[in-house]
Design an enzyme around this catalytic site. Structure first.
Site, PDB file in Angstrom:
ATOM      1  N   ASP A  33      -6.226 -94.651  48.703  1.00  0.00           N
ATOM      2  CA  ASP A  33      -6.976 -93.405  48.545  1.00  0.00           C
ATOM      3  C   ASP A  33      -7.702 -93.095  49.864  1.00  0.00           C
ATOM      4  O   ASP A  33      -8.273 -93.982  50.477  1.00  0.00           O
ATOM      5  CB  ASP A  33      -7.980 -93.536  47.387  1.00  0.00           C
ATOM      6  CG  ASP A  33      -8.503 -92.190  46.927  1.00  0.00           C
ATOM      7  OD1 ASP A  33      -8.184 -91.790  45.789  1.00  0.00           O
ATOM      8  OD2 ASP A  33      -9.236 -91.531  47.707  1.00  0.00           O
ATOM      9  N   ILE A  34      -7.679 -91.839  50.284  1.00  0.00           N
ATOM     10  CA  ILE A  34      -8.344 -91.493  51.549  1.00  0.00           C
ATOM     11  C   ILE A  34      -9.870 -91.543  51.429  1.00  0.00           C
ATOM     12  O   ILE A  34     -10.534 -91.593  52.454  1.00  0.00           O
ATOM     13  CB  ILE A  34      -7.981 -90.088  52.112  1.00  0.00           C
ATOM     14  CG1 ILE A  34      -7.914 -89.039  51.032  1.00  0.00           C
ATOM     15  CG2 ILE A  34      -6.754 -90.119  52.961  1.00  0.00           C
ATOM     16  CD1 ILE A  34      -7.941 -87.633  51.616  1.00  0.00           C
ATOM     17  N   ASN A  91      -7.300 -89.697  35.594  1.00  0.00           N
ATOM     18  CA  ASN A  91      -7.976 -88.467  35.193  1.00  0.00           C
ATOM     19  C   ASN A  91      -6.938 -87.468  34.704  1.00  0.00           C
ATOM     20  O   ASN A  91      -5.907 -87.262  35.352  1.00  0.00           O
ATOM     21  CB  ASN A  91      -8.755 -87.886  36.369  1.00  0.00           C
ATOM     22  CG  ASN A  91      -9.922 -88.771  36.759  1.00  0.00           C
ATOM     23  OD1 ASN A  91     -10.635 -89.274  35.894  1.00  0.00           O
ATOM     24  ND2 ASN A  91     -10.127 -88.975  38.056  1.00  0.00           N
ATOM     25  N   GLU A  99      -8.187 -83.771  40.311  1.00  0.00           N
ATOM     26  CA  GLU A  99      -8.053 -82.906  41.501  1.00  0.00           C
ATOM     27  C   GLU A  99      -6.592 -82.639  41.841  1.00  0.00           C
ATOM     28  O   GLU A  99      -6.254 -81.532  42.264  1.00  0.00           O
ATOM     29  CB  GLU A  99      -8.666 -83.597  42.732  1.00  0.00           C
ATOM     30  CG  GLU A  99     -10.162 -83.616  42.795  1.00  0.00           C
ATOM     31  CD  GLU A  99     -10.646 -84.441  43.978  1.00  0.00           C
ATOM     32  OE1 GLU A  99      -9.901 -84.586  44.971  1.00  0.00           O
ATOM     33  OE2 GLU A  99     -11.762 -84.967  43.888  1.00  0.00           O
ATOM     34  N   HIS A 104      -1.362 -89.843  38.482  1.00  0.00           N
ATOM     35  CA  HIS A 104      -1.694 -91.026  39.285  1.00  0.00           C
ATOM     36  C   HIS A 104      -2.654 -91.898  38.509  1.00  0.00           C
ATOM     37  O   HIS A 104      -3.521 -91.393  37.788  1.00  0.00           O
ATOM     38  CB  HIS A 104      -2.302 -90.661  40.638  1.00  0.00           C
ATOM     39  CG  HIS A 104      -3.405 -89.644  40.587  1.00  0.00           C
ATOM     40  ND1 HIS A 104      -3.165 -88.297  40.399  1.00  0.00           N
ATOM     41  CD2 HIS A 104      -4.759 -89.770  40.668  1.00  0.00           C
ATOM     42  CE1 HIS A 104      -4.312 -87.644  40.387  1.00  0.00           C
ATOM     43  NE2 HIS A 104      -5.307 -88.518  40.536  1.00  0.00           N
ATOM     44  N   HIS A 106      -5.626 -94.519  39.420  1.00  0.00           N
ATOM     45  CA  HIS A 106      -6.472 -95.147  40.429  1.00  0.00           C
ATOM     46  C   HIS A 106      -6.540 -96.623  40.052  1.00  0.00           C
ATOM     47  O   HIS A 106      -6.878 -96.958  38.909  1.00  0.00           O
ATOM     48  CB  HIS A 106      -7.897 -94.590  40.367  1.00  0.00           C
ATOM     49  CG  HIS A 106      -8.022 -93.136  40.683  1.00  0.00           C
ATOM     50  ND1 HIS A 106      -8.501 -92.681  41.893  1.00  0.00           N
ATOM     51  CD2 HIS A 106      -7.753 -92.024  39.946  1.00  0.00           C
ATOM     52  CE1 HIS A 106      -8.530 -91.352  41.884  1.00  0.00           C
ATOM     53  NE2 HIS A 106      -8.088 -90.935  40.708  1.00  0.00           N
TER      54      HIS A 106
HETATM   55  P1  AMP Z   1      -8.174 -87.212  40.864  1.00  0.00           P
HETATM   56  O1  AMP Z   1      -9.523 -86.584  40.821  1.00  0.00           O
HETATM   57  O2  AMP Z   1      -7.981 -88.286  39.846  1.00  0.00           O
HETATM   58  O3  AMP Z   1      -7.062 -86.165  40.855  1.00  0.00           O
HETATM   59  O4  AMP Z   1      -8.115 -87.991  42.250  1.00  0.00           O
HETATM   60  C1  AMP Z   1      -7.409 -87.563  43.363  1.00  0.00           C
HETATM   61  C2  AMP Z   1      -7.621 -88.598  44.440  1.00  0.00           C
HETATM   62  O5  AMP Z   1      -6.711 -88.348  45.482  1.00  0.00           O
HETATM   63  C3  AMP Z   1      -9.016 -88.615  45.063  1.00  0.00           C
HETATM   64  O6  AMP Z   1      -9.614 -89.916  44.874  1.00  0.00           O
HETATM   65  C4  AMP Z   1      -8.749 -88.308  46.547  1.00  0.00           C
HETATM   66  O7  AMP Z   1      -9.601 -89.032  47.416  1.00  0.00           O
HETATM   67  C5  AMP Z   1      -7.303 -88.711  46.698  1.00  0.00           C
HETATM   68  N1  AMP Z   1      -6.561 -88.035  47.749  1.00  0.00           N
HETATM   69  C6  AMP Z   1      -6.492 -86.693  47.981  1.00  0.00           C
HETATM   70  N2  AMP Z   1      -5.680 -86.443  49.015  1.00  0.00           N
HETATM   71  C7  AMP Z   1      -5.204 -87.641  49.443  1.00  0.00           C
HETATM   72  C8  AMP Z   1      -4.311 -88.051  50.474  1.00  0.00           C
HETATM   73  N3  AMP Z   1      -3.737 -87.158  51.306  1.00  0.00           N
HETATM   74  N4  AMP Z   1      -4.066 -89.376  50.633  1.00  0.00           N
HETATM   75  C9  AMP Z   1      -4.653 -90.278  49.817  1.00  0.00           C
HETATM   76  N5  AMP Z   1      -5.491 -89.958  48.811  1.00  0.00           N
HETATM   77  C10 AMP Z   1      -5.775 -88.656  48.632  1.00  0.00           C
END
Ligand code: AMP
Length: 122
Positions: A33-34, A91, A99, A104, A106
């Protein structure tokens, strides 16, 4: 919700955006995760176009589901968190603040993670 092929994880799967890959097989891709929220914070995505857990569980074939679940467990093993323990969160939808509209999990670990949810006022 229809699957958006331009979502950021779809673009990572196509190699259009870089990621820090930690594991890949026929069914899954896992990358860091970034914005990590634990010592170990890895995202594990299926390769098929599913918006979230509900979409996947209702529409994916049994082989895809097995491949994804086994892939998540392999990522946990390779991340070295099986003995110490880990947490999986997926989520799904607005109330969960999803988001990115590609399924996915986590995977969090590498340190004590605290309570599951922070509730307002507690
Ligand atoms: P969610 O709220 O469960 O959809 O989480 C999306 C996750 O994706 C967040 O924890 C972000 O930090 C992560 N994220 C977004 N863009 C990237 C990316 N380019 N590379 C890695 N992680 C990302």
């Amino acid at each position: 919700m229809a699957y958006d092929p331009q979502n950021i994880f779809a673009r990572i799967l196509r190699g259009e955006i870089p990621c820090t890959k930690v594991y890949e097989d026929d069914a899954v891709l896992a990358f860091r995760d970034i914005r990590p929220q634990a010592a170990t914070h890895v995202l594990v995505i299926p390769k098929g176009p599913y918006t979230d857990f509900q979409d996947f569980a209702e529409k994916a074939g049994d082989a895809e589901i097995a491949g994804y679940i086994r892939g998540v467990a392999r990522v946990a093993r390779e991340a070295g968190v099986v003995e110490s323990g880990y947490r999986l969160i997926s989520n799904c939808g607005a109330d969960a603040h999803q988001e990115v509209p590609h399924l996915h999990f986590h995977l969090f670990g590498g340190e004590p993670l605290g309570p599951l949810l922070a509730r307002k006022g507690s």
